[in-house]
Design a protein around this motif. Structure first.
Motif, PDB file in Angstrom:
ATOM      1  N   SER A 220       0.819  -1.227   0.000  1.00  0.00           N
ATOM      2  CA  SER A 220       0.000   0.000   0.000  1.00  0.00           C
ATOM      3  C   SER A 220       0.849   1.273   0.000  1.00  0.00           C
ATOM      4  O   SER A 220       0.336   2.357  -0.278  1.00  0.00           O
ATOM      5  N   ALA A 221       2.125   1.171   0.331  1.00  0.00           N
ATOM      6  CA  ALA A 221       3.046   2.306   0.454  1.00  0.00           C
ATOM      7  C   ALA A 221       2.690   3.239   1.610  1.00  0.00           C
ATOM      8  O   ALA A 221       3.132   4.386   1.644  1.00  0.00           O
ATOM      9  N   ASP A 222       1.880   2.751   2.561  1.00  0.00           N
ATOM     10  CA  ASP A 222       1.573   3.556   3.751  1.00  0.00           C
ATOM     11  C   ASP A 222       2.816   3.651   4.634  1.00  0.00           C
ATOM     12  O   ASP A 222       3.565   2.667   4.762  1.00  0.00           O
ATOM     13  N   LEU A 223       2.995   4.827   5.248  1.00  0.00           N
ATOM     14  CA  LEU A 223       4.152   5.011   6.142  1.00  0.00           C
ATOM     15  C   LEU A 223       3.973   4.163   7.392  1.00  0.00           C
ATOM     16  O   LEU A 223       2.951   4.252   8.077  1.00  0.00           O
ATOM     17  N   VAL A 224       4.964   3.319   7.673  1.00  0.00           N
ATOM     18  CA  VAL A 224       4.923   2.483   8.881  1.00  0.00           C
ATOM     19  C   VAL A 224       5.600   3.226  10.028  1.00  0.00           C
ATOM     20  O   VAL A 224       5.169   3.160  11.162  1.00  0.00           O
ATOM     21  N   GLY A 225       6.663   3.973   9.718  1.00  0.00           N
ATOM     22  CA  GLY A 225       7.330   4.726  10.779  1.00  0.00           C
ATOM     23  C   GLY A 225       8.727   5.136  10.364  1.00  0.00           C
ATOM     24  O   GLY A 225       9.216   4.788   9.288  1.00  0.00           O
ATOM     25  N   GLU A 226       9.377   5.908  11.240  1.00  0.00           N
ATOM     26  CA  GLU A 226      10.754   6.337  10.982  1.00  0.00           C
ATOM     27  C   GLU A 226      11.708   5.465  11.767  1.00  0.00           C
ATOM     28  O   GLU A 226      11.435   5.112  12.919  1.00  0.00           O
ATOM     29  N   ILE A 227      12.821   5.120  11.161  1.00  0.00           N
ATOM     30  CA  ILE A 227      13.844   4.319  11.841  1.00  0.00           C
ATOM     31  C   ILE A 227      14.868   5.282  12.426  1.00  0.00           C
ATOM     32  O   ILE A 227      15.467   6.087  11.706  1.00  0.00           O
ATOM     33  N   PRO A 243      18.932 -10.675   4.538  1.00  0.00           N
ATOM     34  CA  PRO A 243      18.163 -11.616   3.711  1.00  0.00           C
ATOM     35  C   PRO A 243      16.841 -12.077   4.339  1.00  0.00           C
ATOM     36  O   PRO A 243      15.890 -12.360   3.621  1.00  0.00           O
ATOM     37  N   ASP A 244      16.759 -12.114   5.682  1.00  0.00           N
ATOM     38  CA  ASP A 244      15.476 -12.516   6.294  1.00  0.00           C
ATOM     39  C   ASP A 244      14.529 -11.336   6.536  1.00  0.00           C
ATOM     40  O   ASP A 244      13.415 -11.507   7.046  1.00  0.00           O
ATOM     41  N   GLY A 245      14.969 -10.122   6.158  1.00  0.00           N
ATOM     42  CA  GLY A 245      14.102  -8.947   6.252  1.00  0.00           C
ATOM     43  C   GLY A 245      13.925  -8.383   7.651  1.00  0.00           C
ATOM     44  O   GLY A 245      13.140  -7.459   7.863  1.00  0.00           O
ATOM     45  N   LYS A 246      14.686  -8.897   8.631  1.00  0.00           N
ATOM     46  CA  LYS A 246      14.470  -8.453  10.021  1.00  0.00           C
ATOM     47  C   LYS A 246      15.366  -7.282  10.427  1.00  0.00           C
ATOM     48  O   LYS A 246      15.105  -6.626  11.423  1.00  0.00           O
ATOM     49  N   GLN A 247      16.431  -7.085   9.678  1.00  0.00           N
ATOM     50  CA  GLN A 247      17.343  -5.982  10.014  1.00  0.00           C
ATOM     51  C   GLN A 247      17.659  -5.164   8.771  1.00  0.00           C
ATOM     52  O   GLN A 247      17.485  -5.630   7.647  1.00  0.00           O
ATOM     53  N   TRP A 260      19.898  -1.752  12.132  1.00  0.00           N
ATOM     54  CA  TRP A 260      18.616  -1.466  12.791  1.00  0.00           C
ATOM     55  C   TRP A 260      17.737  -2.710  12.851  1.00  0.00           C
ATOM     56  O   TRP A 260      17.732  -3.501  11.909  1.00  0.00           O
ATOM     57  N   ASP A 261      16.991  -2.830  13.967  1.00  0.00           N
ATOM     58  CA  ASP A 261      15.963  -3.861  14.059  1.00  0.00           C
ATOM     59  C   ASP A 261      14.696  -3.302  13.407  1.00  0.00           C
ATOM     60  O   ASP A 261      14.200  -2.246  13.793  1.00  0.00           O
ATOM     61  N   VAL A 262      14.177  -3.984  12.385  1.00  0.00           N
ATOM     62  CA  VAL A 262      13.054  -3.441  11.610  1.00  0.00           C
ATOM     63  C   VAL A 262      11.778  -3.387  12.452  1.00  0.00           C
ATOM     64  O   VAL A 262      11.025  -2.407  12.389  1.00  0.00           O
ATOM     65  N   GLU A 263      11.549  -4.407  13.245  1.00  0.00           N
ATOM     66  CA  GLU A 263      10.283  -4.453  14.005  1.00  0.00           C
ATOM     67  C   GLU A 263      10.211  -3.349  15.052  1.00  0.00           C
ATOM     68  O   GLU A 263       9.222  -2.626  15.156  1.00  0.00           O
ATOM     69  N   THR A 264      11.290  -3.178  15.827  1.00  0.00           N
ATOM     70  CA  THR A 264      11.260  -2.178  16.905  1.00  0.00           C
ATOM     71  C   THR A 264      11.771  -0.808  16.423  1.00  0.00           C
ATOM     72  O   THR A 264      11.654   0.183  17.121  1.00  0.00           O
ATOM     73  N   LYS A 265      12.354  -0.783  15.211  1.00  0.00           N
ATOM     74  CA  LYS A 265      12.938   0.439  14.620  1.00  0.00           C
ATOM     75  C   LYS A 265      14.047   1.021  15.493  1.00  0.00           C
ATOM     76  O   LYS A 265      14.293   2.229  15.508  1.00  0.00           O
TER      77      LYS A 265
END
Length: 601
Positions: A220-227, A243-247, A260-265
């Motif tokens: 959707s291209a909605d903003l999830v947040g700032e890292i 490669p696992d998309g988590k960092q 950066w940790d993607v989930e916790t930003k």
């Protein structure tokens, strides 16, 4: 005589302050890609001494990317051309060439099925285009942004999306195929330098010169947040996903890279890369277990996740033309010096390298000679300096010369330097004598046994032979050529002198009378011959030329020779040296150092 290329100690990426560069990764995980000048460099990620170079572009290349299938590479250049070529064959056969935009290409991205690609940059009528890789047929348009586009990425999953980052501070979002402009995101306040989808397409990240990194929903291209807040103190030049998309790895002009940790930003770790301007980080790539970043100096850093204080490895070298080359007395170490004044030391067997530290010339080096424990260099800052080979740094002698040096040689404790106006003999770190000349010297070679010194002249087309007694020079004789002398060298067995000139000739003289050694004319080069070098057994002479070729000449059989065509494609050969009787080293304007295996004639 047969020959083969043994190794290429490849050029570093060409960098420019304020300009991000793009690294390309191999989907099979073996190699990575970058560009320098007209060349695309393919390097083995485990052993960067193994490399391959693609040189078919007619102007400077900016970006190269593997297709997701791994069978093709697409490379884009300054003129807006994209070449798609094969990675499997050694010849890298061209599959297609297209001109999607009318100006420099800055980024390329393939669709996950390797069928389509998007290219973006600085075109005159448009800043990007989407087309089929097989046919060049358009599959949509990249519009809606008002300034050059720096970065683009294809969503690696359906529904397909394309995102672009522009110098109008916006991110463009496109849906398709055929791809149509959907919206712009205006969260950045400065140029957007990188946009990259996560490996599964669930998110994409954007990075800008405002130091900020934003995370968006992939569909959707909605903003999830700032890292981070912000992610860096300086502009962010690149982002790379684990490669696992988590960092997420970010590279910044503030001389740091951050994980950066993607989930916790939140910040996982910080890599401080240095304190100098050249430690700014201008690119990054995450491939398998390897985290690569590129410094403004061109150095390629392998980051250590477990020890952020020190990279696992730093690949050094040159990214400006190499002008001088010398070997250690035992021939196990290669020293190269470049147009920007840096000296690199290479292990001849492994290609491991390091840069000489300390206050060097800061500009082009014109002469270099290694002796036991030291390397002497002279540069166009009109000075002669000494490198301590053990400490790998400039130390000891630093002598100011009367004018610009053009060549030098060393015998015992004496250094003979030919400058534009005089020939100087240096002893014990000081100028012991100088002889004014009016023929503008180009090169120097010293005969170890007799103490004779050959000096090439560019204004009068002569080789001038002097007798060196103590620290004084006395003129002995002259040898006439039909063009300016470019290089000369006495043979290791002291029997011959070889000289080359701008009239395409290599001429062999027999000592002690300096008679022509044979009536065969060595004149197979098509342009100025820049350099000559003897094999250690004195049976072969190699010459390197402006015409990009190296020719090997036989002393025993003067009618025979071997031509290494396009030894440095699109680049003149600047220096050559023999590691042993069967291995030749060459350097050129293309910033590469190449090792050749030569079988006997």
């Amino acid at each position: 005589m047969s020959y083969s290329n043994k190794y290429i100690f490849a050029t570093l990426p060409r960098t420019q302050r304020g300009q991000p560069i793009v690294l390309g990764g191999d989907p099979k995980g073996k190699n990575f890609l970058y560009t320098n000048g007209n060349s695309v460099i393919i390097r083995n990620i485990e052993n960067p001494a193994i490399s391959d170079i693609y040189t078919e572009h007619s102007c400077a290349t900016n970006v190269a990317k593997y297709s997701p299938s791994g069978f093709y590479i697409a490379s884009g250049d300054q003129s807006g051309k994209v070449r798609i070529w094969d990675t499997v064959n050694k010849e890298h056969l061209l599959k297609n060439e297209f001109q999607p935009i009318g100006g420099p290409i800055k980024d390329i991205s393939w669709s996950p099925d390797s069928q389509r690609m998007v290219v973006v940059g600085e075109g005159r009528e448009r800043f990007g285009h989407v087309f089929m890789a097989e046919t060049g047929t358009s599959v949509g348009e990249i519009s809606g942004q008002s300034k050059p586009i720096n970065s683009a990425d294809f969503r690696p999953a359906r529904p397909f999306r394309i995102v672009t980052g522009s110098e109008d501070n916006t991110i463009g979002v496109f849906e398709g195929p055929p791809f149509k402009f959907k919206m712009t995101k205006q969260d950045h306040t400065r140029f957007v330098q990188a946009v990259r989808y996560s490996p599964n397409g669930s998110h994409f990240a954007s990075a800008g010169f405002d130091g900020k990194v934003f995370l968006y929903d992939g569909a959707s291209a909605d903003l999830v947040g700032e890292i981070g807040s912000p992610a860096h103190k300086g502009g962010v030049y690149g982002v790379a996903w684990k490669p696992d998309g988590k960092q997420l790895l970010t590279a910044s002009g503030d001389k740091t890279c951050r994980l950066w940790d993607v989930e916790t930003k939140s910040l996982v770790s910080e890599f401080v890369m240095g304190t100098q301007v050249e430690d700014q980080q201008v690119s990054c790539l995450w491939q398998g277990q390897y985290l690569l970043t590129v410094s403004l100096s061109g150095f390629i850093n392998y980051l250590d996740v477990n020890n952020p204080d020190k990279p696992i490895r730093i690949v050094k070298g040159h990214n400006k033309p190499i002008t001088v080359l010398t070997l250690s007395p035992g021939r196990e170490t290669i020293y190269t010096g470049s147009h920007d004044g840096f000296v690199t030391t290479w292990n001849a067997k492994t290609g491991e390298n390091d840069r000489i530290q300390g206050a060097g010339h800061g500009n082009q080096i014109n002469g270099m000679k290694a002796v036991d424990g030291s390397v002497y260099t002279c540069g166009i800052d009109d000075s002669l300096k000494q490198i301590d080979t053990e400490g790998r740094k400039y130390a000891g002698i630093d002598v100011k010369l009367g004018s610009q040096p053009r060549g030098m040689d060393v015998t015992g404790d004496r250094v003979v330097v030919a400058t534009v106006k005089e020939i100087s003999v240096l002893q014990d770190g000081r100028k012991a004598s100088s002889l004014p000349v009016d023929y503008e010297p180009s090169c120097v070679s010293i005969h170890e046994e007799s103490g004779e010194v050959a000096v090439g002249g560019t204004a009068d087309n002569k080789v001038h032979v002097y007798k060196l007694t103590g620290a004084s020079l006395a003129h002995k004789q002259e040898l006439e050529h039909l063009g300016p002398i470019t290089d000369c060298a006495y043979s290791p067995d002291s029997q011959y002198l070889v000289a080359c000139d701008a009239n395409r000739k290599v001429i062999l003289y027999r000592l002690p009378e300096y008679q022509l050694a044979h009536n065969k004319e060595w004149g197979f080069h098509n342009a100025r011959v820049n350099c000559v070098a003897w094999s250690p057994n004195s049976l072969l002479v190699a010459s390197g030329s402006l015409d990009t070729t190296i020719i090997i000449w036989s002393i025993q059989n003067p009618a025979k020779h071997t031509i290494i065509k396009n030894a440095h494609p699109q680049s003149q050969i600047t220096r050559i040296a023999w590691l042993d009787d069967e291995t030749l080293v060459s350097v050129g304007q293309d910033c590469n150092t190449k090792l050749w295996t030569v079988a006997a004639i």
